[in-house]
Design a protein around this motif. Structure first.
Motif, PDB file in Angstrom:
ATOM      1  N   UNK A  22      48.658   2.215 -19.891  1.00 15.55           N
ATOM      2  CA  UNK A  22      49.346   1.066 -19.290  1.00 15.55           C
ATOM      3  C   UNK A  22      48.838   0.805 -17.875  1.00 15.55           C
ATOM      4  N   UNK A  23      48.644   1.876 -17.103  1.00 13.54           N
ATOM      5  CA  UNK A  23      48.180   1.697 -15.728  1.00 13.54           C
ATOM      6  C   UNK A  23      46.773   1.097 -15.707  1.00 13.54           C
ATOM      7  N   UNK A  24      45.918   1.536 -16.627  1.00 15.92           N
ATOM      8  CA  UNK A  24      44.576   0.975 -16.704  1.00 15.92           C
ATOM      9  C   UNK A  24      44.614  -0.501 -17.090  1.00 15.92           C
ATOM     10  N   UNK A  25      45.444  -0.835 -18.073  1.00 12.76           N
ATOM     11  CA  UNK A  25      45.554  -2.225 -18.520  1.00 12.76           C
ATOM     12  C   UNK A  25      46.108  -3.122 -17.413  1.00 12.76           C
ATOM     13  N   UNK A  26      47.144  -2.647 -16.717  1.00 18.13           N
ATOM     14  CA  UNK A  26      47.736  -3.439 -15.643  1.00 18.13           C
ATOM     15  C   UNK A  26      46.768  -3.592 -14.473  1.00 18.13           C
ATOM     16  N   UNK A  27      46.032  -2.541 -14.148  1.00 17.25           N
ATOM     17  CA  UNK A  27      45.054  -2.631 -13.065  1.00 17.25           C
ATOM     18  C   UNK A  27      43.938  -3.601 -13.412  1.00 17.25           C
ATOM     19  N   UNK A  28      43.500  -3.572 -14.687  1.00 16.44           N
ATOM     20  CA  UNK A  28      42.463  -4.505 -15.135  1.00 16.44           C
ATOM     21  C   UNK A  28      42.944  -5.942 -15.050  1.00 16.44           C
ATOM     22  N   UNK A  29      44.186  -6.167 -15.487  1.00 18.96           N
ATOM     23  CA  UNK A  29      44.756  -7.516 -15.425  1.00 18.96           C
ATOM     24  C   UNK A  29      44.868  -7.992 -13.985  1.00 18.96           C
ATOM     25  N   UNK A  30      45.390  -7.140 -13.104  1.00 21.27           N
ATOM     26  CA  UNK A  30      45.554  -7.522 -11.700  1.00 21.27           C
ATOM     27  C   UNK A  30      44.209  -7.812 -11.045  1.00 21.27           C
ATOM     28  N   UNK A  31      43.209  -6.940 -11.297  1.00 21.40           N
ATOM     29  CA  UNK A  31      41.885  -7.142 -10.710  1.00 21.40           C
ATOM     30  C   UNK A  31      41.245  -8.433 -11.217  1.00 21.40           C
ATOM     31  N   UNK A  32      41.404  -8.715 -12.503  1.00 16.31           N
ATOM     32  CA  UNK A  32      40.816  -9.929 -13.085  1.00 16.31           C
ATOM     33  C   UNK A  32      41.444 -11.181 -12.498  1.00 16.31           C
ATOM     34  N   UNK A  33      42.770 -11.186 -12.380  1.00 13.15           N
ATOM     35  CA  UNK A  33      43.449 -12.347 -11.794  1.00 13.15           C
ATOM     36  C   UNK A  33      43.041 -12.544 -10.341  1.00 13.15           C
ATOM     37  N   UNK A  34      42.940 -11.426  -9.602  1.00 17.78           N
ATOM     38  CA  UNK A  34      42.539 -11.527  -8.198  1.00 17.78           C
ATOM     39  C   UNK A  34      41.114 -12.050  -8.068  1.00 17.78           C
ATOM     40  N   UNK A  35      40.243 -11.644  -8.979  1.00 21.44           N
ATOM     41  CA  UNK A  35      38.849 -12.139  -8.952  1.00 21.44           C
ATOM     42  C   UNK A  35      38.796 -13.629  -9.254  1.00 21.44           C
ATOM     43  N   UNK A  55      43.992  -3.381  -7.145  1.00 27.23           N
ATOM     44  CA  UNK A  55      43.962  -2.073  -7.801  1.00 27.23           C
ATOM     45  C   UNK A  55      44.477  -0.978  -6.867  1.00 27.23           C
ATOM     46  N   UNK A  56      44.196  -1.110  -5.580  1.00 29.13           N
ATOM     47  CA  UNK A  56      44.594  -0.091  -4.603  1.00 29.13           C
ATOM     48  C   UNK A  56      46.097   0.141  -4.586  1.00 29.13           C
ATOM     49  N   UNK A  57      46.891  -0.912  -4.793  1.00 27.25           N
ATOM     50  CA  UNK A  57      48.344  -0.765  -4.635  1.00 27.25           C
ATOM     51  C   UNK A  57      49.056  -0.670  -5.986  1.00 27.25           C
ATOM     52  N   UNK A  58      48.326  -0.360  -7.050  1.00 24.27           N
ATOM     53  CA  UNK A  58      48.942  -0.184  -8.368  1.00 24.27           C
ATOM     54  C   UNK A  58      49.451   1.257  -8.476  1.00 24.27           C
TER      55      UNK A  58
END
Length: 382
Positions: A22-35, A55-58
């Motif tokens: 879950x943490x990997x999936x959420x970090x990927x989603x957050x990073x993609x949206x931020x990009x 990703x730093x604050x996940x």
């Protein structure tokens, strides 16, 4: 095969594997949206700052994501501000970089920023490289401001994803901590009775018991850390409003049971130290009946600890009857220990022999077992 088993555990059970997934999936989603926001919408010069911040604050709790994102933003803003002031005043030369490094590294040691302190210097160094590469002061000011903006965007997106997409609710870490302590108590009290019934535990055996009891300090620290994480996980977490999680918002009972198990383990450690010293000082195990009664008492304690290691909030109401019966059995076995000591006229007041300590620790262990049982009964009936 190992990878397949890992994925199987992640999908079948709530545990470390699923949490990592879950943490990997959420970090990927957050990073993609931020990009997407930084690169496609803002056309930023350094778009990577946004996904990096996301990703730093996940963190494992929403509370940590919120507090650490604020500290991270403050650290980046401070680093960029120091570089901007010195850069525009002194120019992009080596002396300016040295001054930037000294000042930002000093600011980074502030307790206010906590673990984000080193990010002050990191942000300043990135800002300095951006400043040096820019062709004029207007571009420099724009790009430095953009760094702070991108970090703000990344932190906002990362926090939003962590809050809205399966926000971490770590209440079970409190249960796991209690179970680990109960299992440690169960295992040690289960190993001791067969040896005591033989009447002659050797020095290696008692030393091993003492060492195992001493190692429970690490388990206690881990259990307390788990309880702290569980308490923290409810702050700013929308899942606390769901009906099925309302029962997890009060951790007083978890802490009460954890304290009782901690005391029981300390008393068991005292018991093993007494046996170990006795073996060193006096080779006298003539009182077989007393040791046999004591073995029965420890077996009763082990049975209670085994029951505690299996209980959770779902099975607690149904398991209270058996737990109460087992607690009463511990009291009965404790009375037999005291009766046998009095019957055999054991030297309970002699500090060089362990009988007095064994009787005292039996009473204290029984009290903690009864206290834990009463606490859980009150909890189950509430």
């Amino acid at each position: 095969m190992r990878v397949g088993r890992w994925w199987g555990r992640a999908f079948r059970h709530a545990g470390l594997e699923r949490h990592s997934l879950l943490l990997t999936a959420k970090s990927t989603l957050a990073a993609s949206l931020a990009w997407v926001v930084s690169y496609y919408l803002l056309d930023a010069q350094s778009p990577a700052f946004a996904p990096f911040a996301a990703v730093m604050i996940m963190y494992v709790t929403v509370y940590q994501s919120v507090t650490q994102s604020l500290r991270y933003i403050g650290a980046v803003a401070a680093g960029v501000a120091v570089q901007a002031v010195l850069g525009f005043l002194a120019g992009p030369d080596l002396l300016t970089f040295v001054l930037v490094a000294v000042i930002t590294l000093s600011i980074g040691r502030s307790r206010i920023l906590g673990v984000q302190g080193p990010q002050v210097a990191t942000a300043a160094f990135f800002a300095f490289s951006t400043y040096v590469a820019a062709p004029d002061n207007t571009t420099r000011a724009t790009q430095l401001g953009q760094i702070v903006l991108l970090v703000l965007i990344g932190c906002a997106i990362g926090t939003l994803v962590n809050v809205t997409v399966v926000p971490p609710m770590r209440y079970r870490s409190a249960e796991y901590g209690i179970r680990s302590l109960a299992e440690a108590l169960r295992d040690l009290t289960a190993d001791m009775p067969p040896v005591l019934r033989e009447g002659a535990p050797d020095a290696d055996t008692t030393a091993r018991w003492r060492e195992r009891a001493a190692r429970t300090d690490n388990l206690i620290d881990q259990a307390r850390a788990g309880l702290s994480t569980a308490k923290e996980s409810i702050h700013y977490n929308p899942r606390r409003l769901l009906r099925r999680h309302r029962g997890h918002l009060t951790f007083q009972n978890y802490e009460t049971v954890l304290n009782a198990l901690e005391r029981a383990l300390y008393q068991l450690a005292s018991l093993t130290r007494s046996l170990d010293r006795w073996r060193e000082e006096e080779n006298d195990y003539r009182y077989r009946h007393f040791l046999d009664r004591y073995a029965a008492f420890l077996e009763a304690v082990s049975t209670v600890a085994d029951e505690l290691s299996k209980l959770n909030e779902t099975t607690l109401p149904g398991g209270m009857g058996r737990l109460s019966e087992l607690a009463h059995d511990v009291e009965a076995r404790r009375r037999e220990v005291v009766h046998e000591a009095e019957k055999q006229l054991l030297p309970l007041a002699d500090p060089t022999r362990p009988y007095g300590v064994l009787v005292i620790e039996a009473t204290r262990l029984m009290e903690e077992v009864q206290f834990t049982s009463d606490t859980l009964r009150t909890w189950a009936e509430a």
